[in-house]
Motif scaffolding. Structure first.
Motif, PDB file in Angstrom:
ATOM      1  N   THR A   1       0.859  -1.175   0.000  1.00 47.16           N
ATOM      2  CA  THR A   1       0.000   0.000   0.000  1.00 47.16           C
ATOM      3  C   THR A   1       0.894   1.222   0.000  1.00 47.16           C
ATOM      4  OG1 THR A   1      -1.771  -1.121   1.209  1.00 47.16           O
ATOM      5  CG2 THR A   1      -1.765   1.288   1.263  1.00 47.16           C
ATOM      6  N   GLY A   2       0.751   2.045  -0.999  1.00 45.16           N
ATOM      7  CA  GLY A   2       1.621   3.209  -1.103  1.00 45.16           C
ATOM      8  C   GLY A   2       1.418   3.953  -2.402  1.00 45.16           C
ATOM      9  N   GLN A   3       2.357   4.833  -2.713  1.00 44.37           N
ATOM     10  CA  GLN A   3       2.302   5.663  -3.909  1.00 44.37           C
ATOM     11  C   GLN A   3       3.155   5.048  -5.019  1.00 44.37           C
ATOM     12  OE1 GLN A   3       3.882   9.026  -1.822  1.00 44.37           O
ATOM     13  NE2 GLN A   3       1.910  10.072  -1.691  1.00 44.37           N
ATOM     14  N   ARG A   4       2.683   5.178  -6.242  1.00 41.74           N
ATOM     15  CA  ARG A   4       3.455   4.789  -7.421  1.00 41.74           C
ATOM     16  C   ARG A   4       3.908   6.070  -8.108  1.00 41.74           C
ATOM     17  NH1 ARG A   4       0.216   0.558 -11.034  1.00 41.74           N
ATOM     18  NH2 ARG A   4       2.287   0.371 -11.947  1.00 41.74           N
ATOM     19  N   ALA A   5       5.222   6.193  -8.251  1.00 46.33           N
ATOM     20  CA  ALA A   5       5.773   7.428  -8.822  1.00 46.33           C
ATOM     21  C   ALA A   5       6.813   7.092  -9.865  1.00 46.33           C
ATOM     22  CB  ALA A   5       6.379   8.298  -7.717  1.00 46.33           C
ATOM     23  N   TRP A   6       7.068   8.072 -10.742  1.00 43.79           N
ATOM     24  CA  TRP A   6       8.092   7.949 -11.767  1.00 43.79           C
ATOM     25  C   TRP A   6       8.971   9.194 -11.694  1.00 43.79           C
ATOM     26  CZ3 TRP A   6       3.478   5.779 -11.890  1.00 43.79           C
ATOM     27  CH2 TRP A   6       3.333   4.500 -12.442  1.00 43.79           C
ATOM     28  N   GLY A   7      10.277   8.993 -11.603  1.00 43.35           N
ATOM     29  CA  GLY A   7      11.203  10.113 -11.562  1.00 43.35           C
ATOM     30  C   GLY A   7      12.091  10.128 -12.788  1.00 43.35           C
ATOM     31  N   MET A   8      12.411  11.322 -13.281  1.00 42.42           N
ATOM     32  CA  MET A   8      13.366  11.464 -14.385  1.00 42.42           C
ATOM     33  C   MET A   8      14.664  12.002 -13.808  1.00 42.42           C
ATOM     34  SD  MET A   8      13.810  10.851 -17.592  1.00 42.42           S
ATOM     35  CE  MET A   8      12.224  10.827 -18.435  1.00 42.42           C
ATOM     36  N   TRP A   9      15.738  11.250 -13.990  1.00 43.67           N
ATOM     37  CA  TRP A   9      17.024  11.548 -13.366  1.00 43.67           C
ATOM     38  C   TRP A   9      18.045  11.952 -14.414  1.00 43.67           C
ATOM     39  CZ3 TRP A   9      18.544   9.848  -8.099  1.00 43.67           C
ATOM     40  CH2 TRP A   9      17.448   9.432  -7.341  1.00 43.67           C
ATOM     41  N   TYR A  10      18.732  13.052 -14.131  1.00 46.44           N
ATOM     42  CA  TYR A  10      19.930  13.438 -14.883  1.00 46.44           C
ATOM     43  C   TYR A  10      21.032  12.449 -14.507  1.00 46.44           C
ATOM     44  CZ  TYR A  10      24.325  16.071 -15.404  1.00 46.44           C
ATOM     45  OH  TYR A  10      25.598  16.456 -15.687  1.00 46.44           O
ATOM     46  N   ALA A  11      21.771  11.959 -15.497  1.00 45.55           N
ATOM     47  CA  ALA A  11      22.818  10.979 -15.214  1.00 45.55           C
ATOM     48  C   ALA A  11      24.018  11.218 -16.123  1.00 45.55           C
ATOM     49  CB  ALA A  11      22.287   9.557 -15.423  1.00 45.55           C
ATOM     50  N   SER A  12      25.153  11.508 -15.514  1.00 47.08           N
ATOM     51  CA  SER A  12      26.412  11.617 -16.239  1.00 47.08           C
ATOM     52  C   SER A  12      27.397  10.648 -15.607  1.00 47.08           C
ATOM     53  CB  SER A  12      26.957  13.056 -16.178  1.00 47.08           C
ATOM     54  OG  SER A  12      27.509  13.326 -14.894  1.00 47.08           O
ATOM     55  N   GLU A  13      28.605  10.617 -16.146  1.00 46.92           N
ATOM     56  CA  GLU A  13      29.606   9.719 -15.588  1.00 46.92           C
ATOM     57  C   GLU A  13      30.033  10.132 -14.189  1.00 46.92           C
ATOM     58  OE1 GLU A  13      32.776   9.608 -18.417  1.00 46.92           O
ATOM     59  OE2 GLU A  13      31.823   8.021 -19.579  1.00 46.92           O
ATOM     60  N   ARG A  14      29.781  11.413 -13.824  1.00 45.18           N
ATOM     61  CA  ARG A  14      30.281  11.904 -12.547  1.00 45.18           C
ATOM     62  C   ARG A  14      29.202  12.110 -11.489  1.00 45.18           C
ATOM     63  NH1 ARG A  14      34.256  16.792 -14.143  1.00 45.18           N
ATOM     64  NH2 ARG A  14      32.516  17.376 -15.500  1.00 45.18           N
ATOM     65  N   LEU A  15      27.945  12.254 -11.880  1.00 43.18           N
ATOM     66  CA  LEU A  15      26.906  12.432 -10.870  1.00 43.18           C
ATOM     67  C   LEU A  15      25.552  12.078 -11.439  1.00 43.18           C
ATOM     68  CD1 LEU A  15      25.118  15.361 -11.276  1.00 43.18           C
ATOM     69  CD2 LEU A  15      27.414  16.243 -10.925  1.00 43.18           C
ATOM     70  N   VAL A  16      24.626  11.747 -10.538  1.00 43.08           N
ATOM     71  CA  VAL A  16      23.218  11.530 -10.891  1.00 43.08           C
ATOM     72  C   VAL A  16      22.368  12.337  -9.924  1.00 43.08           C
ATOM     73  CG1 VAL A  16      23.633   9.211 -11.805  1.00 43.08           C
ATOM     74  CG2 VAL A  16      22.948   9.490  -9.405  1.00 43.08           C
ATOM     75  N   ALA A  17      21.196  12.790 -10.400  1.00 38.68           N
ATOM     76  CA  ALA A  17      20.282  13.551  -9.543  1.00 38.68           C
ATOM     77  C   ALA A  17      18.893  13.552 -10.170  1.00 38.68           C
ATOM     78  CB  ALA A  17      20.774  14.988  -9.348  1.00 38.68           C
ATOM     79  N   PRO A  18      17.842  13.446  -9.350  1.00 37.94           N
ATOM     80  CA  PRO A  18      16.478  13.533  -9.890  1.00 37.94           C
ATOM     81  C   PRO A  18      16.149  14.955 -10.269  1.00 37.94           C
ATOM     82  CG  PRO A  18      16.405  13.394  -7.502  1.00 37.94           C
ATOM     83  CD  PRO A  18      17.847  13.262  -7.887  1.00 37.94           C
ATOM     84  N   VAL A  19      15.338  15.117 -11.316  1.00 36.73           N
ATOM     85  CA  VAL A  19      14.946  16.452 -11.774  1.00 36.73           C
ATOM     86  C   VAL A  19      13.428  16.614 -11.773  1.00 36.73           C
ATOM     87  CG1 VAL A  19      14.931  18.011 -13.766  1.00 36.73           C
ATOM     88  CG2 VAL A  19      17.049  16.836 -13.130  1.00 36.73           C
ATOM     89  N   SER A  20      12.696  15.638 -12.278  1.00 39.50           N
ATOM     90  CA  SER A  20      11.248  15.791 -12.400  1.00 39.50           C
ATOM     91  C   SER A  20      10.547  14.517 -11.950  1.00 39.50           C
ATOM     92  CB  SER A  20      10.871  16.119 -13.847  1.00 39.50           C
ATOM     93  OG  SER A  20       9.507  16.495 -13.945  1.00 39.50           O
ATOM     94  N   TRP A  21       9.254  14.672 -11.586  1.00 44.66           N
ATOM     95  CA  TRP A  21       8.487  13.556 -11.029  1.00 44.66           C
ATOM     96  C   TRP A  21       7.061  13.554 -11.552  1.00 44.66           C
ATOM     97  CZ3 TRP A  21      10.802   9.928  -8.017  1.00 44.66           C
ATOM     98  CH2 TRP A  21      12.069  10.245  -7.504  1.00 44.66           C
ATOM     99  N   ARG A  22       6.474  12.363 -11.556  1.00 45.08           N
ATOM    100  CA  ARG A  22       5.044  12.196 -11.772  1.00 45.08           C
ATOM    101  C   ARG A  22       4.523  11.222 -10.730  1.00 45.08           C
ATOM    102  NH1 ARG A  22       6.171  15.794 -14.531  1.00 45.08           N
ATOM    103  NH2 ARG A  22       5.378  16.402 -16.576  1.00 45.08           N
ATOM    104  N   LEU A  23       3.339  11.523 -10.205  1.00 40.87           N
ATOM    105  CA  LEU A  23       2.676  10.662  -9.223  1.00 40.87           C
ATOM    106  C   LEU A  23       1.460  10.031  -9.881  1.00 40.87           C
ATOM    107  CD1 LEU A  23       2.340   9.628  -6.299  1.00 40.87           C
ATOM    108  CD2 LEU A  23       0.997  11.709  -5.835  1.00 40.87           C
TER     109      LEU A  23
END
Length: 389
Positions: A141-163
């Motif tokens: 029981t919980g939320q289903r979400a999708w995240g779009m992550w920036y990804a390079s060879e040196r770092l990764v980070a989330p940028v945008s989301w959908r619920l």
């Protein structure tokens, strides 16, 4: 000349000097100035900075009460609650600014679309439903979400989301310029459509569609931008072979058996992941290529051990320079998944407890900025952003 999108090696750019100074001195101040320039008023910019500082400092669950206690004074809890849930500001410009800021530091090798499940106990929270979680391997029981992550060879980070919201039709937007409330089926498409607005040179989009149906694969691989999709070894694919005395013929085979010849021809070396590819088609209703899909796509098999069947299977509409070039890009999906489970937990990506759909998006946006701050600080401290020679 083929019109199939190609996978290029990540371009290493010389980072602007102002970013080097920010990383080595005060990345938080520099990043906040870039992200919140379009917020209306000094007070909103102060609250945004305060909220992110709290996400980085607060111990335990990143509730608004804990955030306020870690960085504020009496009365700040109510002010921060109002800022996240009621104040009028849009998340889209902040997300676009975050994508631009990260792109100015290191060109993305790929954008990774990560589906996640966030366990919740209260059913009155936005988007809570009972569903199967691939991460947990069971229904939760919980939320289903999708995240779009920036990804390079040196770092990764989330940028945008959908619920994802239970039901079959989209809910109306709560505020102008906010992401629309999407039914579960539309979340991935919404994210993919958002990516081109962040930069003019689309990179490969990497995602996981294990458990998805043929229609979902067709939609993903028919997009004009290059996409790499992880699939199950049981996914049926159309393969063109030759019959004795009868020319070529198309047959259906599971992904795991398509690469048998590649496995026999060259086994991966021990201790290193290795890869091989084969050309396949997506089968239509009767085993023929579905109209609108690429005439051929590539199946990538990845071995973690020197013998046996591949451990991972990927389909892509891009034309890689080599299996190893595609393999390096798909490794980013594993880094994103690890980041979601570690740093994502530390900055509160799972911790929004409100009932507001709008508040969820704002919390996830600010937590994504906090994630980027932590990632850049860590990379700067380890020398990961030293100036190019």
């Amino acid at each position: 000349m083929s019109d199939t999108p190609s996978i290029r090696e990540p371009v290493r750019r010389t980072r602007p000097a102002r970013h080097h100074a920010a990383v080595s001195c005060d990345i938080v101040t520099d990043l906040c100035a870039a992200l919140f320039a379009r917020l209306c008023g000094y007070d909103q910019r102060v609250r945004a900075r305060q909220y992110m500082d709290g996400l980085l400092r607060a111990e335990g669950r990143k509730s608004i009460a804990n955030i306020a206690a870690s960085v504020g004074v009496p009365g700040d809890e109510q002010r921060l609650h109002h800022f996240v849930n009621s104040s009028r500001w849009a998340v889209s410009p902040v997300r676009g600014a975050l994508a631009a800021y990260l792109g100015g530091i290191d060109t993305a090798a790929a954008w990774v679309a990560l589906p996640v499940s966030i366990p919740k106990t209260g059913r009155r929270m936005a988007g809570v439903s009972s569903h199967f979680s691939a991460e947990a391997g069971r229904r939760i029981t919980g939320q289903r979400a999708w995240g779009m992550w920036y990804a390079s060879e040196r770092l990764v980070a989330p940028v945008s989301w959908r619920l994802g919201l239970p039901g079959t039709s989209p809910a109306p937007r709560e505020l102008p310029d906010e992401p629309g409330a999407s039914a579960v089926q539309g979340c991935m498409a919404d994210l993919l459509d958002e990516v081109p607005s962040w930069r003019g040179d689309p990179r490969l989009i990497v995602t996981d569609a294990r458990g998805g149906g043929r229609a979902e694969l067709t939609r993903l691989l028919s997009r004009p931008s290059p996409v790499a999709v992880r699939v199950s070894g049981h996914t049926l694919l159309a393969v063109t072979g030759r019959r004795r005395g009868a020319g070529s013929a198309e047959r259906l085979a599971p992904a795991r058996s398509v690469l048998d010849r590649a496995r026999r021809a060259r086994l991966p070396s021990r201790g290193e992941d290795s890869a091989a590819t084969a050309r396949v088609r997506l089968p239509g209703p009767r085993g023929t290529a579905r109209p609108g899909t690429p005439s051929e796509i590539s199946l990538l098999g990845v071995w973690h051990e020197p013998r046996g069947e591949p451990d991972e299977f990927w389909l892509t509409n891009a034309e890689p320079r080599s299996p190893q070039a595609l393999l390096r890009v798909t490794r980013l999906a594993h880094r994103v998944d690890t980041g979601w489970r570690t740093r994502g937990r530390d900055v509160g990506l799972r911790d929004y407890e409100g009932r507001s759909f709008q508040g969820w998006h704002r919390h996830m946006t600010l937590a994504s900025c906090a994630y980027a701050m932590a990632e850049l600080r860590s990379a700067g401290a380890s020398g990961g952003f030293s100036p190019a020679a």
